[in-house]
Every structure is written in structure tokens, then in C-alpha cells.
Design a protein around this motif. Structure first.
Motif, PDB file in Angstrom:
ATOM      1  N   ASP A   1     -11.444   1.979   0.558  1.00 34.21           N
ATOM      2  CA  ASP A   1     -10.279   1.389  -0.198  1.00 34.21           C
ATOM      3  C   ASP A   1      -9.453   0.704   0.926  1.00 34.21           C
ATOM      4  O   ASP A   1      -9.167   1.077   2.076  1.00 34.21           O
ATOM      5  CB  ASP A   1      -9.648   2.192  -0.943  1.00 34.21           C
ATOM      6  CG  ASP A   1     -10.273   2.464  -2.314  1.00 34.21           C
ATOM      7  OD1 ASP A   1     -11.342   1.951  -2.649  1.00 34.21           O
ATOM      8  OD2 ASP A   1     -10.085   3.947  -2.786  1.00 34.21           O
ATOM      9  N   GLY A   2      -8.581  -0.396   0.633  1.00 36.90           N
ATOM     10  CA  GLY A   2      -7.726  -1.113   1.148  1.00 36.90           C
ATOM     11  C   GLY A   2      -8.191  -1.796   2.242  1.00 36.90           C
ATOM     12  O   GLY A   2      -7.220  -2.243   3.326  1.00 36.90           O
ATOM     13  N   VAL A   3      -9.302  -2.282   2.394  1.00 31.76           N
ATOM     14  CA  VAL A   3      -9.862  -3.159   3.442  1.00 31.76           C
ATOM     15  C   VAL A   3     -10.898  -4.013   2.867  1.00 31.76           C
ATOM     16  O   VAL A   3     -11.607  -3.759   1.823  1.00 31.76           O
ATOM     17  CB  VAL A   3     -10.578  -2.318   4.633  1.00 31.76           C
ATOM     18  CG1 VAL A   3     -11.634  -1.648   4.272  1.00 31.76           C
ATOM     19  CG2 VAL A   3     -10.595  -3.208   5.931  1.00 31.76           C
ATOM     20  N   ALA A   4     -10.791  -5.302   3.378  1.00 33.23           N
ATOM     21  CA  ALA A   4     -11.924  -6.299   2.959  1.00 33.23           C
ATOM     22  C   ALA A   4     -12.544  -6.962   3.952  1.00 33.23           C
ATOM     23  O   ALA A   4     -11.973  -7.063   5.249  1.00 33.23           O
ATOM     24  CB  ALA A   4     -11.109  -7.453   2.032  1.00 33.23           C
ATOM     25  N   GLU A   5     -13.724  -7.791   3.876  1.00 29.37           N
ATOM     26  CA  GLU A   5     -14.524  -8.255   4.997  1.00 29.37           C
ATOM     27  C   GLU A   5     -13.501  -9.462   5.466  1.00 29.37           C
ATOM     28  O   GLU A   5     -12.602 -10.028   4.900  1.00 29.37           O
ATOM     29  CB  GLU A   5     -15.756  -9.028   4.303  1.00 29.37           C
ATOM     30  CG  GLU A   5     -16.507  -9.791   5.252  1.00 29.37           C
ATOM     31  CD  GLU A   5     -17.811 -10.405   4.353  1.00 29.37           C
ATOM     32  OE1 GLU A   5     -18.382 -11.056   5.292  1.00 29.37           O
ATOM     33  OE2 GLU A   5     -17.888 -10.400   3.225  1.00 29.37           O
ATOM     34  N   GLY A   6     -13.405  -9.498   6.841  1.00 30.57           N
ATOM     35  CA  GLY A   6     -12.809 -10.378   7.406  1.00 30.57           C
ATOM     36  C   GLY A   6     -11.387  -9.878   8.036  1.00 30.57           C
ATOM     37  O   GLY A   6     -10.753 -10.597   8.816  1.00 30.57           O
ATOM     38  N   GLU A   7     -10.994  -8.658   7.545  1.00 29.40           N
ATOM     39  CA  GLU A   7      -9.782  -7.958   8.173  1.00 29.40           C
ATOM     40  C   GLU A   7     -10.071  -7.701   9.477  1.00 29.40           C
ATOM     41  O   GLU A   7     -10.984  -7.484   9.868  1.00 29.40           O
ATOM     42  CB  GLU A   7      -9.370  -6.819   7.178  1.00 29.40           C
ATOM     43  CG  GLU A   7      -9.535  -6.917   5.713  1.00 29.40           C
ATOM     44  CD  GLU A   7      -8.358  -6.934   5.163  1.00 29.40           C
ATOM     45  OE1 GLU A   7      -8.057  -6.241   4.275  1.00 29.40           O
ATOM     46  OE2 GLU A   7      -7.616  -8.128   5.065  1.00 29.40           O
ATOM     47  N   THR A   8      -8.963  -7.568  10.092  1.00 31.80           N
ATOM     48  CA  THR A   8      -8.953  -6.943  11.827  1.00 31.80           C
ATOM     49  C   THR A   8      -8.159  -5.710  11.617  1.00 31.80           C
ATOM     50  O   THR A   8      -7.361  -5.321  11.086  1.00 31.80           O
ATOM     51  CB  THR A   8      -7.939  -7.980  12.557  1.00 31.80           C
ATOM     52  OG1 THR A   8      -8.333  -9.242  12.591  1.00 31.80           O
ATOM     53  CG2 THR A   8      -8.015  -7.443  13.940  1.00 31.80           C
ATOM     54  N   VAL A   9      -9.154  -4.866  12.136  1.00 34.57           N
ATOM     55  CA  VAL A   9      -8.703  -3.466  12.000  1.00 34.57           C
ATOM     56  C   VAL A   9      -8.404  -2.857  13.762  1.00 34.57           C
ATOM     57  O   VAL A   9      -9.247  -3.343  14.718  1.00 34.57           O
ATOM     58  CB  VAL A   9      -9.637  -2.309  11.397  1.00 34.57           C
ATOM     59  CG1 VAL A   9      -9.780  -2.876   9.970  1.00 34.57           C
ATOM     60  CG2 VAL A   9     -11.117  -2.673  12.345  1.00 34.57           C
ATOM     61  N   ARG A  10      -7.751  -1.835  13.923  1.00 30.58           N
ATOM     62  CA  ARG A  10      -7.598  -0.974  15.074  1.00 30.58           C
ATOM     63  C   ARG A  10      -8.223   0.034  15.147  1.00 30.58           C
ATOM     64  O   ARG A  10      -8.705   0.647  13.898  1.00 30.58           O
ATOM     65  CB  ARG A  10      -6.097  -0.820  15.394  1.00 30.58           C
ATOM     66  CG  ARG A  10      -5.807  -0.453  16.855  1.00 30.58           C
ATOM     67  CD  ARG A  10      -4.259  -0.224  16.993  1.00 30.58           C
ATOM     68  NE  ARG A  10      -3.574  -1.498  16.835  1.00 30.58           N
ATOM     69  CZ  ARG A  10      -3.526  -2.570  17.539  1.00 30.58           C
ATOM     70  NH1 ARG A  10      -4.364  -2.834  18.519  1.00 30.58           N
ATOM     71  NH2 ARG A  10      -2.838  -3.615  17.332  1.00 30.58           N
TER      72      ARG A  10
END
Length: 174
Positions: free
Chosen positions: A64-73
Motif C-alpha cells: 500500500d501507499g506506492v504507485a507505478e512511477g514513484e521514486t523510492v529510497r
């Protein structure tokens, strides 16, 4: 007479990675939900942007809380596994999961779910043939009101259950 030692070599984890611009698998940990799939991790493909950031390249089924295209560390453990530590930048996309009802008009047909959303230009993935959960990426510029209306109609007419696992302010306002 001794010669200067020259610049010190950076520690291993400070060297720029060789795979910037390439896909890596970034793993997410979460607490499994009761009555849901029994997993506590999900791996998502991502394009490495730096030593510790990557852009998510596919839609999550479980996280949950993330979508395609997001930048994550992420941090890389001793085994070379990349573990997400949080989101760095939003993509403006939403993640919606749709599970057709086996005894509903669409049956267990994930393709029929995709067909309903095709007019909106939505892309997504199917979890498996045995569990036809469809995870959809909803771009910020899509017809959010129309998509929300279709989701509600499908729920009300017994086509599917759905959940929005990553929403934006634009989604909430639509």
C-alpha cells in the motif's frame, strides 16, 4: 623518501553503482492483512536512479501507499537485496486493485475487468490465473471521476470488489 599515498578509495557502498538506469528489484516489507494473501513482502521492478533511489516500474499488488512511477529510497543488505525505506517522490499516479466476483457477471475473468477500464487507457497486471486480482495504474491526468464511477457501479452491480491502495489529492477530490 616516501611518495604520497594519493586519494583514498571510497568505501564499497559509496562507489557509484554500475547499474544506474537498469532495472533492479526493490523489496517492500509490510504486515500481512488478516483474511488476505499471506505475504509480508513484495518485490517491484524499478529503474535505479542513484546509489539508493529507484523509480517503480510496475503496479503493486500487495504494498500500500506506492504507485507505478514513484521514486523510492532503498538500502541494500549484505546479500545484495534492495529493501525500500520510503518514498522520495510521488508520481501523481494512483493504484487501484480490482477482484472480480466468481459468481458475478464477469466471473473470474481478469480480461473482462481490463476491458471495462480500457476506455480510460488504464494499464495493469493480473496476479495469477488462480487469483485474478487486477492491479491498475491510474495516471493523474486520467478521467478520475469516470473511473471512480465505474468502480462504484461494478461494486454495486456485483461485478467486483475494489480498493484504492495509493491515492492522490486529485483522486480524493474527484
Amino acid at each position: 623518501m616516501s611518495s604520497p599515498a594519493g586519494p583514498q578509495r571510497p568505501p564499497r557502498d559509496e562507489r557509484p553503482p554500475r547499474d544506474i538506469g537498469r532495472q533492479i528489484k526493490v523489496w517492500f516489507r509490510f504486515v500481512p492483512r488478516e483474511g488476505w494473501l499471506p505475504y509480508d513482502t513484495e518485490g517491484l521492478w524499478a529503474t535505479r536512479l542513484s546509489a539508493d533511489t529507484a523509480r517503480v516500474d510496475n503496479v503493486p499488488f500487495l504494498q500500500d501507499g506506492v504507485a507505478e512511477g514513484e521514486t523510492v529510497r532503498f538500502r541494500t543488505d549484505a546479500d545484495g537485496v534492495h529493501w525500500s525505506t520510503g518514498r522520495v517522490a510521488d508520481s501523481g499516479n494512483c493504484t487501484v486493485r480490482v477482484l472480480s466476483l466468481p459468481d458475478g457477471p464477469l466471473g473470474r475473468d481478469a480480461h473482462a475487468v481490463h476491458e471495462r477500464f480500457a476506455p480510460f487507457g488504464l494499464g495493469g497486471e493480473v496476479f495469477s490465473a488462480d487469483f485474478p486480482l487486477v492491479a491498475l495504474t491510474v495516471p493523474g491526468g486520467a478521467d478520475l471521476r469516470g473511473i471512480k464511477a465505474l468502480l462504484a457501479r461494478g461494486r454495486d452491480e456485483g461485478w467486483w470488489h475494489f480498493e484504492v491502495s495509493c491515492a492522490t489529492d486529485a483522486w480524493r477530490a474527484a
